[in-house]
Design an enzyme around this catalytic site. Structure first.
Site, PDB file in Angstrom:
ATOM      1  N   GLY A  54       0.859  -1.178   0.000  1.00  0.00           N
ATOM      2  CA  GLY A  54       0.000   0.000   0.000  1.00  0.00           C
ATOM      3  C   GLY A  54       0.899   1.232   0.000  1.00  0.00           C
ATOM      4  N   ARG A  90      10.199  -1.140  -4.775  1.00  0.00           N
ATOM      5  CA  ARG A  90       8.946  -1.202  -5.551  1.00  0.00           C
ATOM      6  C   ARG A  90       8.824   0.081  -6.370  1.00  0.00           C
ATOM      7  NH1 ARG A  90       3.557  -3.358  -3.003  1.00  0.00           N
ATOM      8  NH2 ARG A  90       3.174  -3.658  -5.216  1.00  0.00           N
ATOM      9  N   GLN A 203      -5.712  -8.870  -2.436  1.00  0.00           N
ATOM     10  CA  GLN A 203      -5.691  -7.970  -1.268  1.00  0.00           C
ATOM     11  C   GLN A 203      -7.105  -7.639  -0.785  1.00  0.00           C
ATOM     12  OE1 GLN A 203      -3.883  -7.582  -4.048  1.00  0.00           O
ATOM     13  NE2 GLN A 203      -1.982  -6.480  -3.700  1.00  0.00           N
ATOM     14  N   ASP A 244      -1.798   4.849  -6.063  1.00  0.00           N
ATOM     15  CA  ASP A 244      -0.361   4.656  -5.824  1.00  0.00           C
ATOM     16  C   ASP A 244       0.465   5.801  -6.384  1.00  0.00           C
ATOM     17  OD1 ASP A 244      -1.505   1.737  -5.772  1.00  0.00           O
ATOM     18  OD2 ASP A 244       0.406   1.754  -4.691  1.00  0.00           O
ATOM     19  N   ASN A 254      -3.467   2.927  -9.928  1.00  0.00           N
ATOM     20  CA  ASN A 254      -3.826   2.136  -8.735  1.00  0.00           C
ATOM     21  C   ASN A 254      -3.785   0.657  -9.129  1.00  0.00           C
ATOM     22  OD1 ASN A 254      -4.762   2.090  -5.950  1.00  0.00           O
ATOM     23  ND2 ASN A 254      -6.704   1.344  -6.744  1.00  0.00           N
ATOM     24  N   LYS A 255      -4.094  -0.197  -8.192  1.00  0.00           N
ATOM     25  CA  LYS A 255      -4.033  -1.643  -8.417  1.00  0.00           C
ATOM     26  C   LYS A 255      -4.725  -2.027  -9.717  1.00  0.00           C
ATOM     27  CE  LYS A 255      -2.377  -4.096  -6.466  1.00  0.00           C
ATOM     28  NZ  LYS A 255      -0.993  -4.467  -6.815  1.00  0.00           N
TER      29      LYS A 255
HETATM   30  O1  MRU Z   1       0.419  -3.894  -4.574  1.00  0.00           O
HETATM   31  P1  MRU Z   1      -0.158  -3.210  -3.374  1.00  0.00           P
HETATM   32  O2  MRU Z   1      -0.926  -4.098  -2.481  1.00  0.00           O
HETATM   33  O3  MRU Z   1       0.889  -2.387  -2.646  1.00  0.00           O
HETATM   34  O4  MRU Z   1      -1.191  -2.167  -4.005  1.00  0.00           O
HETATM   35  C1  MRU Z   1      -1.925  -1.312  -3.169  1.00  0.00           C
HETATM   36  C2  MRU Z   1      -2.898  -0.486  -3.895  1.00  0.00           C
HETATM   37  O5  MRU Z   1      -3.005  -0.526  -5.101  1.00  0.00           O
HETATM   38  C3  MRU Z   1      -3.712   0.478  -3.082  1.00  0.00           C
HETATM   39  O6  MRU Z   1      -4.972   0.647  -3.637  1.00  0.00           O
HETATM   40  C4  MRU Z   1      -2.983   1.818  -3.083  1.00  0.00           C
HETATM   41  O7  MRU Z   1      -1.682   1.674  -2.582  1.00  0.00           O
HETATM   42  C5  MRU Z   1      -3.684   2.850  -2.309  1.00  0.00           C
HETATM   43  S1  MRU Z   1      -3.540   2.450  -0.591  1.00  0.00           S
HETATM   44  C6  MRU Z   1      -4.070   3.576   0.429  1.00  0.00           C
END
Ligand code: MRU
Length: 364
Positions: A54, A90, A203, A244, A254-255
């Site tokens: 996140g 990352r 997630q 992100d 975002n994801k």
């Molecule tokens: O790959 P991840 O689990 O780190 O991805 C997280 C996301 O895409 C969240 O939606 C994003 O970080 C916003 S979190 C407040």
């Protein structure tokens, strides 16, 4: 937020007063375990292997990782090394760079002997700032939920769809997309959350359901492909997701799968809001689809599924034939034109008008 009546944050300082503890998100929802981080290597592994994940939490962990590095060696060379090792963990979440820049800019003018204590203080400030920021996002987002609730027959739930985990586990506390959700629930507004499972790492299935369940918020887990159908049937009042990396023109990375939800929302006139701290804005870029570096992850995340086995152990199950070619892009970009509003700590911003710079004039 609460886990079985005990208030937790996702990351905190251990009782020893110096090392860092974080909830191990690779074990949830099947086991609640805490990972202790004692040095730069531990912090890099925690981010890379998604023990913590996140965007805001990656930023906070990077800050603590930088502090742990300074504890071992606070020379100029060690600062450079800590920055570049943490930066490489990352690529997509820009909070990582924001935290590292803030630590570096703060420590660089100091003599090496003064750096370690200052790094500890500054990392703590970054963590606290995240909590305050998310609370403010919650207060703004609550108004959106209240307005939608006011248009529904009395007592009927506001149905909110969310993707991935933009919850308190993805931040230090509150979450971004979940901050308005927790506040609405606590204010007595009836809400129900559609939780996208969020393949490949699930997630939503593993983390968002766990969070919401522990807070007593009604929710239903759905496969990623169901959202469009639910929207067509009038079963979604609002989409709330995280970010992100947000470009200065309001595109949101975002994801992976967020873009498809935004398209379906647009087609069905469902309001689509992105909740984000200003630390996820990358002022250097404006075209999200062209310029955001999209993380590509291990193919095993797609060809296998992780879960609890009948014997109670956590394991992986293969779901594709051996040798199948796999693509695993972890994020996608939703153009600003598909977004109803960006819910930030300062205000709700209309992204289509390119308003972000006006909202955060000192940072851009
Ligand atoms: O790959 P991840 O689990 O780190 O991805 C997280 C996301 O895409 C969240 O939606 C994003 O970080 C916003 S979190 C407040």
């Amino acid at each position: 937020m609460n886990v079985d009546g005990i208030a937790y944050r996702s990351i905190w300082i251990n009782d020893d007063g110096w090392s860092i503890d974080a909830i191990d998100q690779t074990r949830l929802p099947h086991a609640f375990e805490v990972r202790n981080l004692q040095n730069l290597e531990d912090a890099c592994i925690a981010i890379r292997d998604m023990v913590v994940r996140g965007a805001p939490l990656i930023g906070a962990t990077a800050a603590y990782g930088y502090y742990l590095a300074m504890r071992e060696d606070s020379s100029d060379a060690a600062m450079k090394n800590a920055y570049s090792r943490l930066f490489r963990t990352r690529p997509t979440a820009v909070n990582l760079r924001w935290s590292l820049d803030r630590l570096r800019d703060c420590l660089e003018p100091l003599t090496p002997g003064d750096r370690f204590e200052r790094a500890f203080v500054e990392a703590g400030r970054i963590a606290e700032l995240d909590v305050e920021t998310n609370q403010s996002i919650g207060i703004h987002g609550l108004e959106v939920i209240k307005q939608i609730a006011a248009q529904k027959p009395s007592g009927e739930s506001v149905n909110i769809l969310t993707h991935c985990n933009a919850g308190w586990l993805a931040t230090v506390d509150w979450g971004t997309a979940t901050a308005p959700i927790y506040m609405a629930h606590d204010a007595g507004i009836p809400i129900h959350i559609w939780v996208d499972e969020t393949r490949p790492r699930n997630q939503g299935a593993g983390l968002t359901t766990w969070e919401l369940g522990h807070h007593g918020i009604p929710h239903t887990l759905i496969v990623d492909n169901l959202g469009g159908h639910l929207m067509q049937q009038g079963m979604v009042d609002l989409c709330l997701v995280g970010s992100d990396r947000t470009t200065r023109s309001g595109d949101v990375c975002n994801k992976v799968g967020t873009y498809l939800k935004a398209l379906a929302a647009k087609d069905n006139a469902v309001p689509f809001y992105v909740c984000l701290p200003s630390t996820t804005i990358d002022w250097d870029i404006s075209n999200g689809a062209q310029e955001v570096p999209i993380e590509q992850r291990d193919e095993a995340e797609v060809s296998q599924v992780m879960g609890k086995l009948p014997n109670g152990e956590i394991g992986h199950v293969k779901i594709a034939p051996d040798g199948t070619k796999v693509a695993n892009y972890a994020f996608d970009v939703t153009p600003a034109r598909l977004i109803t509003g960006l819910i930030t700590e300062t205000a709700i911003v209309d992204p289509s008008a390119g308003n972000l710079a006006g909202t955060f004039p000192s940072t851009c």
